[in-house]
Design an enzyme around this catalytic site. Structure first.
Site, short mmCIF file in Angstrom:
data_model
loop_
_atom_site.label_atom_id
_atom_site.label_comp_id
_atom_site.label_asym_id
_atom_site.label_seq_id
_atom_site.Cartn_x
_atom_site.Cartn_y
_atom_site.Cartn_z
CB CYS A 41 -0.90 -0.01 1.23
SG CYS A 41 -2.00 1.41 1.37
CB SER A 43 -0.37 3.98 3.95
OG SER A 43 -1.61 4.49 3.50
CG HIS A 46 2.40 8.48 2.01
ND1 HIS A 46 2.76 9.59 1.29
CD2 HIS A 46 1.25 8.03 1.43
CE1 HIS A 46 1.89 9.80 0.33
NE2 HIS A 46 0.96 8.87 0.39
CG HIS A 62 -1.27 -0.87 6.38
ND1 HIS A 62 -0.29 -0.30 5.61
CD2 HIS A 62 -2.44 -0.49 5.82
CE1 HIS A 62 -0.84 0.41 4.65
NE2 HIS A 62 -2.15 0.30 4.75
CB CYS A 168 -5.62 -1.18 3.86
SG CYS A 168 -5.36 0.58 3.53
#
Length: 368
Positions: A41, A43, A46, A62, A168
């Site tokens: 992902c 994220s 990031h 995650h 997610c």
């Protein structure tokens, strides 16, 4: 205590590293999961890039799916041998938000940026140093200890690589359209960004009955894939999309704008506000430095609304099984989301492919 191989980040802007970690046994209300797949992902990127706050060092990942291998005392939701997926925001079922149907805001998600368990301790260690798991998970590890609030039992016949995506990206995108925005039949929806989250926002808008599902993405591959997921029209440029919306709605503009780009910017927020008409709604799911800096009259005169959404406003204990049921019935495409599978050692290449626009979703397949 066991040893597990994991991808970790020591500090912002350092590449992911593959190391062996020590993993504690599960305590009360905790489970140990043997992961077979983990989603790449944006994220996590990031975090690695330093765009979002996180305690370091951290075990990445995650999105994940695997099998419960051990349980601590008082665990009631799952048992050894169950196939499970993670919920990147836990659902305790007892706090104010869970009890009012907002599991995506569960109070137990408070340590997502530290990786600490509720008692202030960690389960991953190396050379006397504690390692947190992203969102108190760490699916870039072959094994992890998790709160039972963070796992959801799934049917045994769902492939692990497919199942990992509903941790997610799938519910976040789907829910952005169906729940947070509340798309209704016959409406016009503009989706900015058609990656792992945006593709599912497209699926959600289509399933909710939108007449026009307009996608804006500069990458041709993603625009082509958006049509597979239900986009009716695709554009590389926001201006072209805006002109089309004006024409197709006879000047009334869109009902919804969904922002699911990889990095949120001021420009995309402004474009989204401008593309919705009277009583239009802008829903922001993307992460990044973008800020809303618009005259209040832009919102008041047309009664426009701008809102944020996390986890697509989903209730994971209900929506994860629901989405897998829709996958089984052919109403949600999950296999098509996976562009490429990677070994754990290829995690940095996987993220580079994502940044280069080559993937809708890359998946790590753990080898045991």
């Amino acid at each position: 205590m066991i040893t597990t191989r994991a991808a970790i980040c020591r500090e912002p802007r350092r590449p992911w590293e593959i190391v062996d970690l020590e993993l504690d046994e599960p305590k009360a209300d905790e489970v140990r999961v043997k992961f077979y797949a983990a989603g790449l992902c944006h994220s996590d990127d990031h975090i690695q890039k330093g765009d979002a706050r996180m305690r370091f060092p951290v075990v990445g990942g995650h999105e994940g799916a695997g099998v419960v291998e051990a349980v601590g005392a008082d665990v009631t939701r799952v048992e050894v041998g169950d196939h499970v997926v993670c919920s990147f925001i836990p659902a305790c079922g007892k706090c104010r938000y869970c009890s009012t149907g907002h599991q995506n805001l569960c109070d137990e998600g408070k340590n997502a940026s530290t990786g600490e368990f509720a008692d202030g301790t960690f389960r991953f260690h190396r050379d006397g140093e504690d390692y947190g798991g992203l969102c108190v998970l760490g699916t870039f590890s072959q094994y992890a200890v998790l709160s039972e609030y963070s796992v959801i039992k799934i049917p045994d016949d769902i492939p692990f690589d497919v199942a990992a995506l509903v941790s997610c990206g799938v519910p976040t995108g789907w829910g952005t359209a169906v729940y947070a925005a509340g798309v209704r039949p016959g409406e016009t929806v503009v989706v900015y960004g058609a990656g792992g989250v945006g593709s599912n926002a497209v699926q959600g808008a289509r399933y909710a009955g939108a007449k026009n599902v307009v996608v804006v993405d500069p990458v041709e591959f993603k625009r082509d894939m958006a049509k597979v997921f239900g986009a009716t029209h695709t554009f590389a440029d926001a201006k072209e999309a805006h002109e089309f919306v004006v024409e197709t709605t006879w000047g009334q503009l869109a009902d919804h704008a969904l922002i699911t780009v990889g990095i949120l910017s001021d420009e995309v927020i402004t474009n989204a506000v401008n593309v919705v008409g009277k009583s239009g709604k802008v829903t922001i799911t993307a992460v990044g430095p973008g800020q809303l800096d618009l005259p209040a009259g832009m919102l008041i005169g047309y009664q426009r609304r701008v809102q944020g959404a996390i986890f697509g406003a989903c209730n994971p204990l209900y929506d994860v099984p629901r989405l897998l049921g829709l996958y089984r019935s052919g109403d949600v495409k999950l296999d098509e989301l996976i562009t490429r599978r990677y070994k754990l050692e290829e995690v940095n290449q996987g993220y580079q492919d994502m940044l280069d626009g080559k993937n809708i979703r890359g998946v790590i397949v753990h080898e045991h």
